[in-house]
Enzyme design. Structure first.
Site, PDB file in Angstrom:
ATOM      1  N   SER A 161      -0.419  -5.300  -8.125  1.00 56.75           N
ATOM      2  CA  SER A 161       0.989  -5.591  -8.392  1.00 56.75           C
ATOM      3  C   SER A 161       1.102  -6.975  -9.021  1.00 56.75           C
ATOM      4  CB  SER A 161       1.782  -5.576  -7.089  1.00 56.75           C
ATOM      5  OG  SER A 161       3.075  -6.094  -7.314  1.00 56.75           O
ATOM      6  N   TYR A 177       2.256  -9.099   1.271  1.00 52.76           N
ATOM      7  CA  TYR A 177       1.923  -8.124   0.214  1.00 52.76           C
ATOM      8  C   TYR A 177       1.241  -8.833  -0.963  1.00 52.76           C
ATOM      9  CZ  TYR A 177       2.802  -4.485  -3.347  1.00 52.76           C
ATOM     10  OH  TYR A 177       2.685  -3.541  -4.341  1.00 52.76           O
TER      11      TYR A 177
HETATM   12  N1  LIG Z   1       6.435   1.287  -6.513  1.00 51.46           N
HETATM   13  C1  LIG Z   1       6.273   0.100  -7.093  1.00 51.46           C
HETATM   14  O1  LIG Z   1       7.234  -0.484  -7.641  1.00 51.46           O
HETATM   15  C2  LIG Z   1       4.916  -0.549  -7.125  1.00 51.46           C
HETATM   16  C3  LIG Z   1       4.764  -1.708  -7.906  1.00 51.46           C
HETATM   17  C4  LIG Z   1       3.514  -2.318  -7.969  1.00 51.46           C
HETATM   18  C5  LIG Z   1       2.450  -1.773  -7.269  1.00 51.46           C
HETATM   19  N2  LIG Z   1       2.622  -0.658  -6.500  1.00 51.46           N
HETATM   20  C6  LIG Z   1       1.454  -0.151  -5.773  1.00 51.46           C
HETATM   21  O2  LIG Z   1       1.282   1.227  -6.044  1.00 51.46           O
HETATM   22  C7  LIG Z   1       0.654   1.875  -4.940  1.00 51.46           C
HETATM   23  C8  LIG Z   1       1.481   3.090  -4.539  1.00 51.46           C
HETATM   24  O3  LIG Z   1       2.794   2.654  -4.237  1.00 51.46           O
HETATM   25  P1  LIG Z   1       4.036   3.659  -4.130  1.00 51.46           P
HETATM   26  O4  LIG Z   1       5.165   3.000  -4.790  1.00 51.46           O
HETATM   27  O5  LIG Z   1       3.641   5.029  -4.515  1.00 51.46           O
HETATM   28  O6  LIG Z   1       4.291   3.592  -2.544  1.00 51.46           O
HETATM   29  P2  LIG Z   1       4.897   4.697  -1.556  1.00 51.46           P
HETATM   30  O7  LIG Z   1       5.879   5.544  -2.251  1.00 51.46           O
HETATM   31  O8  LIG Z   1       5.313   3.945  -0.335  1.00 51.46           O
HETATM   32  O9  LIG Z   1       3.617   5.612  -1.215  1.00 51.46           O
HETATM   33  C9  LIG Z   1       2.529   5.010  -0.577  1.00 51.46           C
HETATM   34  C10 LIG Z   1       1.395   6.013  -0.491  1.00 51.46           C
HETATM   35  O10 LIG Z   1       0.305   5.347   0.159  1.00 51.46           O
HETATM   36  C11 LIG Z   1      -0.084   6.134   1.279  1.00 51.46           C
HETATM   37  N3  LIG Z   1      -0.642   5.327   2.349  1.00 51.46           N
HETATM   38  C12 LIG Z   1      -0.094   4.277   2.999  1.00 51.46           C
HETATM   39  N4  LIG Z   1      -0.930   3.850   3.962  1.00 51.46           N
HETATM   40  C13 LIG Z   1      -2.014   4.652   3.915  1.00 51.46           C
HETATM   41  C14 LIG Z   1      -3.213   4.731   4.654  1.00 51.46           C
HETATM   42  N5  LIG Z   1      -3.478   3.909   5.680  1.00 51.46           N
HETATM   43  N6  LIG Z   1      -4.133   5.670   4.311  1.00 51.46           N
HETATM   44  C15 LIG Z   1      -3.894   6.523   3.290  1.00 51.46           C
HETATM   45  N7  LIG Z   1      -2.763   6.536   2.583  1.00 51.46           N
HETATM   46  C16 LIG Z   1      -1.837   5.604   2.894  1.00 51.46           C
HETATM   47  C17 LIG Z   1       1.188   6.842   1.724  1.00 51.46           C
HETATM   48  O11 LIG Z   1       0.835   7.938   2.548  1.00 51.46           O
HETATM   49  P3  LIG Z   1       1.799   8.493   3.761  1.00 51.46           P
HETATM   50  O12 LIG Z   1       2.760   9.441   3.109  1.00 51.46           O
HETATM   51  O13 LIG Z   1       0.837   9.143   4.689  1.00 51.46           O
HETATM   52  O14 LIG Z   1       2.473   7.300   4.355  1.00 51.46           O
HETATM   53  C18 LIG Z   1       1.761   7.226   0.364  1.00 51.46           C
HETATM   54  O15 LIG Z   1       1.115   8.358  -0.152  1.00 51.46           O
HETATM   55  C19 LIG Z   1       0.547   0.815  -3.844  1.00 51.46           C
HETATM   56  O16 LIG Z   1      -0.742   0.270  -3.849  1.00 51.46           O
HETATM   57  C20 LIG Z   1       1.571  -0.233  -4.266  1.00 51.46           C
HETATM   58  O17 LIG Z   1       1.266  -1.510  -3.768  1.00 51.46           O
HETATM   59  C21 LIG Z   1       3.833  -0.037  -6.413  1.00 51.46           C
END
Ligand SMILES: NC(=O)c1ccc[n+]([C@@H]2O[C@H](COP(=O)([O-])OP(=O)(O)OC[C@H]3O[C@@H](n4cnc5c(N)ncnc54)[C@H](OP(=O)(O)O)[C@@H]3O)[C@@H](O)[C@H]2O)c1
Length: 253
Positions: A161, A177
């Site tokens: 990020s 984070y």
């Molecule tokens: N969305 C944004 O704006 C954004 C921006 C920059 C970076 N990111 C990065 O992109 C990645 C995905 O983010 P997202 O926006 O898709 O988040 P999200 O909608 O909250 O989804 C998170 C995913 O990670 C899984 N997860 C969390 N803890 C876990 C664990 N201990 N073991 C296995 N799976 C786990 C969750 O599974 P469960 O359903 O089981 O909880 C879910 O599938 C992250 O690394 C985040 O930091 C996101």
């Protein structure tokens, strides 16, 4: 999370490969959000095999619903990035699925994030965030290295990020984070330096409308993910060890 991206022209992911090439992908955190969208978009190409990992396959309804149209190219395995035994088990199961092809693209996507500051953060939250966002990807890369080595593309992508960038200076917010994503970026650098035969990248997918990004995020998840896939499938070895965004621009460390 704050908006960190400017307006971005919508693009559609088109796989950068000839029809005879079938690449294999392993993605963590595919139950929802970015991981689910990566899986969906990749399966639109008939030449892609996706091993999609999530912590609770029995409850990952949206992911399971993709199996019907995937025509045998989607495999769902259990993996909790905070549980090393599930990572080892997932690596063994994946080895049986992909055989000698190995894993072309290992995507460390699973992550968590909370809004806190350096002097108010709950240390248990910091520990849990570090375990999920740094230790998990570090161990997953170790456990899957023999599969990545066997593949043609030999690529590891750590989903990071821009909030973890000191150069972009986002101030005091999202401290735990940001610390974990800055550490993940250093892991990317160290992995790339140790193994010049691999391509290792940190990439920011943009501020996307997921549970983590929130409904007021700058962009739909489909746009950021299309950008990530375009960048990742266009990488060359000279890009290894760098930090990019979903537009393919370098992000300062
Ligand atoms: N969305 C944004 O704006 C954004 C921006 C920059 C970076 N990111 C990065 O992109 C990645 C995905 O983010 P997202 O926006 O898709 O988040 P999200 O909608 O909250 O989804 C998170 C995913 O990670 C899984 N997860 C969390 N803890 C876990 C664990 N201990 N073991 C296995 N799976 C786990 C969750 O599974 P469960 O359903 O089981 O909880 C879910 O599938 C992250 O690394 C985040 O930091 C996101």
């Amino acid at each position: 999370m704050p908006s960190i991206c400017n307006a971005f022209t919508v693009q559609v992911y088109t796989p950068n490969m000839s029809p005879s090439e079938q690449y294999t992908w392993f993605i963590t955190g595919t139950s929802r959000g970015i991981g689910l969208e990566l899986t969906k978009q990749l399966l639109q190409s008939p030449h892609t095999v996706v091993v999609a990992a999530c912590r609770n396959p029995g409850k990952a309804d949206s992911l399971q619903s993709l199996t019907t149209s995937a025509g045998g190219r989607l495999y769902i395995v259990r993996l909790d990035v905070t549980d090393t035994q599930t990572i080892k088990d997932a690596a063994q199961e994946t080895a049986k699925i992909v055989g000698e092809k190995g894993i072309d693209y290992l995507i460390n996507n699973a992550g968590i994030g909370i809004g806190d500051t350096a002097f108010t953060m709950d240390i248990d939250d910091l520990t849990k965030t570090l375990q999920t966002n740094l230790v998990g990807p570090a161990y997953t890369s170790q456990a899957f290295i023999s599969l990545v080595e066997k593949s043609k593309k030999k690529t590891i992508v750590n989903i990071s990020s821009t909030l973890g960038s000191i150069g972009r200076d986002f101030g005091p917010q999202y401290a735990s984070y940001a610390v974990t994503k800055a550490s993940l970026n250093m892991l990317t650098y160290k992995q790339a330096k140790e193994r010049p035969d691999l391509t290792v990248l940190s990439i920011c997918p943009g501020h996307l409308q997921t549970d983590m990004g929130g409904e007021n995020a700058a962009l739909p998840v489909s746009v950021g993910v299309a950008g990530v896939l375009k960048v990742v499938t266009s990488l060359t070895p000279k890009d290894s060890g760098s930090f990019m965004n979903f537009r393919g621009e370098r992000v300062p460390w």
